[in-house]
Design a protein around this motif. Sequence first.
Motif, PDB file in Angstrom:
ATOM      1  N   THR A 181       0.733  -1.065  -0.104  1.00  0.00           N
ATOM      2  CA  THR A 181      -0.025  -0.168   0.140  1.00  0.00           C
ATOM      3  C   THR A 181       0.938   1.171  -0.060  1.00  0.00           C
ATOM      4  O   THR A 181       0.775   2.284  -0.615  1.00  0.00           O
ATOM      5  CB  THR A 181      -0.968   0.103   1.202  1.00  0.00           C
ATOM      6  N   CYS A 182       1.939   1.127   0.789  1.00  0.00           N
ATOM      7  CA  CYS A 182       2.774   2.587   0.765  1.00  0.00           C
ATOM      8  C   CYS A 182       3.555   2.589  -0.546  1.00  0.00           C
ATOM      9  O   CYS A 182       3.394   3.772  -1.211  1.00  0.00           O
ATOM     10  CB  CYS A 182       3.820   2.007   1.758  1.00  0.00           C
ATOM     11  N   ALA A 183       3.822   1.668  -1.020  1.00  0.00           N
ATOM     12  CA  ALA A 183       4.635   1.793  -2.709  1.00  0.00           C
ATOM     13  C   ALA A 183       3.525   2.158  -3.719  1.00  0.00           C
ATOM     14  O   ALA A 183       3.604   2.989  -4.515  1.00  0.00           O
ATOM     15  CB  ALA A 183       5.063   0.328  -3.071  1.00  0.00           C
ATOM     16  N   ILE A 229      -3.998   3.426 -13.163  1.00  0.00           N
ATOM     17  CA  ILE A 229      -4.587   4.111 -11.841  1.00  0.00           C
ATOM     18  C   ILE A 229      -5.830   3.508 -11.409  1.00  0.00           C
ATOM     19  O   ILE A 229      -5.783   2.975 -10.183  1.00  0.00           O
ATOM     20  CB  ILE A 229      -4.662   5.544 -12.015  1.00  0.00           C
ATOM     21  N   ALA A 230      -6.860   3.333 -12.335  1.00  0.00           N
ATOM     22  CA  ALA A 230      -7.887   2.598 -11.906  1.00  0.00           C
ATOM     23  C   ALA A 230      -7.789   1.206 -11.499  1.00  0.00           C
ATOM     24  O   ALA A 230      -8.288   0.764 -10.357  1.00  0.00           O
ATOM     25  CB  ALA A 230      -9.053   2.726 -12.933  1.00  0.00           C
ATOM     26  N   ARG A 231      -6.775   0.499 -12.272  1.00  0.00           N
ATOM     27  CA  ARG A 231      -6.585  -0.886 -12.056  1.00  0.00           C
ATOM     28  C   ARG A 231      -5.913  -0.937 -10.647  1.00  0.00           C
ATOM     29  O   ARG A 231      -6.125  -1.856  -9.569  1.00  0.00           O
ATOM     30  CB  ARG A 231      -5.585  -1.370 -13.048  1.00  0.00           C
ATOM     31  N   GLU A 232      -4.959   0.016 -10.154  1.00  0.00           N
ATOM     32  CA  GLU A 232      -4.296  -0.022  -8.970  1.00  0.00           C
ATOM     33  C   GLU A 232      -5.006   0.159  -7.835  1.00  0.00           C
ATOM     34  O   GLU A 232      -4.986  -0.277  -6.626  1.00  0.00           O
ATOM     35  CB  GLU A 232      -3.160   0.790  -9.018  1.00  0.00           C
ATOM     36  N   ALA A 233      -6.046   1.114  -8.148  1.00  0.00           N
ATOM     37  CA  ALA A 233      -7.109   1.688  -6.996  1.00  0.00           C
ATOM     38  C   ALA A 233      -7.878   0.414  -6.664  1.00  0.00           C
ATOM     39  O   ALA A 233      -8.164   0.370  -5.745  1.00  0.00           O
ATOM     40  CB  ALA A 233      -7.906   2.872  -7.666  1.00  0.00           C
ATOM     41  N   HIS A 234      -8.334  -0.175  -7.749  1.00  0.00           N
ATOM     42  CA  HIS A 234      -9.259  -1.361  -7.437  1.00  0.00           C
ATOM     43  C   HIS A 234      -8.651  -2.454  -6.620  1.00  0.00           C
ATOM     44  O   HIS A 234      -8.952  -3.031  -5.751  1.00  0.00           O
ATOM     45  CB  HIS A 234      -9.723  -2.208  -8.986  1.00  0.00           C
ATOM     46  N   SER A 235      -7.351  -2.818  -6.882  1.00  0.00           N
ATOM     47  CA  SER A 235      -6.344  -3.833  -6.051  1.00  0.00           C
ATOM     48  C   SER A 235      -6.314  -3.188  -4.623  1.00  0.00           C
ATOM     49  O   SER A 235      -6.442  -3.937  -3.642  1.00  0.00           O
ATOM     50  CB  SER A 235      -5.121  -3.928  -6.419  1.00  0.00           C
ATOM     51  N   ALA A 278     -10.145   4.531  -2.207  1.00  0.00           N
ATOM     52  CA  ALA A 278      -9.693   3.808  -3.342  1.00  0.00           C
ATOM     53  C   ALA A 278     -10.740   3.604  -4.260  1.00  0.00           C
ATOM     54  O   ALA A 278     -10.527   3.476  -5.687  1.00  0.00           O
ATOM     55  CB  ALA A 278      -8.995   2.463  -2.774  1.00  0.00           C
ATOM     56  N   LEU A 279     -12.068   3.196  -3.786  1.00  0.00           N
ATOM     57  CA  LEU A 279     -13.060   3.196  -4.727  1.00  0.00           C
ATOM     58  C   LEU A 279     -13.402   4.307  -5.643  1.00  0.00           C
ATOM     59  O   LEU A 279     -13.590   4.135  -6.652  1.00  0.00           O
ATOM     60  CB  LEU A 279     -14.465   2.473  -3.927  1.00  0.00           C
ATOM     61  N   ARG A 280     -13.428   5.302  -4.893  1.00  0.00           N
ATOM     62  CA  ARG A 280     -13.460   6.840  -5.565  1.00  0.00           C
ATOM     63  C   ARG A 280     -12.604   6.819  -6.323  1.00  0.00           C
ATOM     64  O   ARG A 280     -12.927   7.168  -7.973  1.00  0.00           O
ATOM     65  CB  ARG A 280     -13.548   7.882  -4.712  1.00  0.00           C
ATOM     66  N   LEU A 281     -11.460   6.473  -6.408  1.00  0.00           N
ATOM     67  CA  LEU A 281     -10.262   6.741  -7.633  1.00  0.00           C
ATOM     68  C   LEU A 281     -10.792   5.777  -8.584  1.00  0.00           C
ATOM     69  O   LEU A 281     -10.678   6.269  -9.606  1.00  0.00           O
ATOM     70  CB  LEU A 281      -9.059   6.638  -6.766  1.00  0.00           C
TER      71      LEU A 281
END
Length: 125
Positions: free
Chosen positions: A47-49, A66-72, A89-92
Motif C-alpha cells: 500500500t505504501c508503494a 491508476i484505476a486498476r491499482e485503485a481497484h487492487s 480507493a473505490l472513488r479513485l
Amino acid sequence: MFEVTLAPAQRALDAEPAREPSAYAALVREIGEDGACEVRAVFWSETCARLQLFRTLSLAQHHTRIAREAHSLKSAAGTFGYLRLAALALRLETTAQTLGDAEFRDLLDLMDAAYTAARAQEPSG
C-alpha cells in the motif's frame, strides 16, 4: 467545485472508523495469527508503494492503470477492514478517467491521510 461535490461524501468518510477490528479478527480465525500478521505486513508495504506510485503517474496518460491499482487497493483494504482507505480507493477507481489533476492530487492526499489513520489505529505489539 471539487470541494463542494465531495463535502457530504467526505463527511461520511470521516465518520467511518479508519479501521474495523472485526475484519482482522475474521482473517485470524481463517488463517491464524501468524499468517494474518504476515499478510498484513505485505499489505502495508504494498500500500505504501502503491500510494507513492500514484504520485508518479500522469493521470492523463495512465488513468487505466491508476484505476486498476485503485481497484487492487480497495480490495486489499477492505479485506483488512480499513474502511476509509477502501472507500477512497473505490472513488479513485470509479473516477480516474474523469478527474482533473487537482482533484486527483486532493484525492491522493485524502488516501495518504486514511492510510496514516489506519496505521495509527493498529494495536501495539
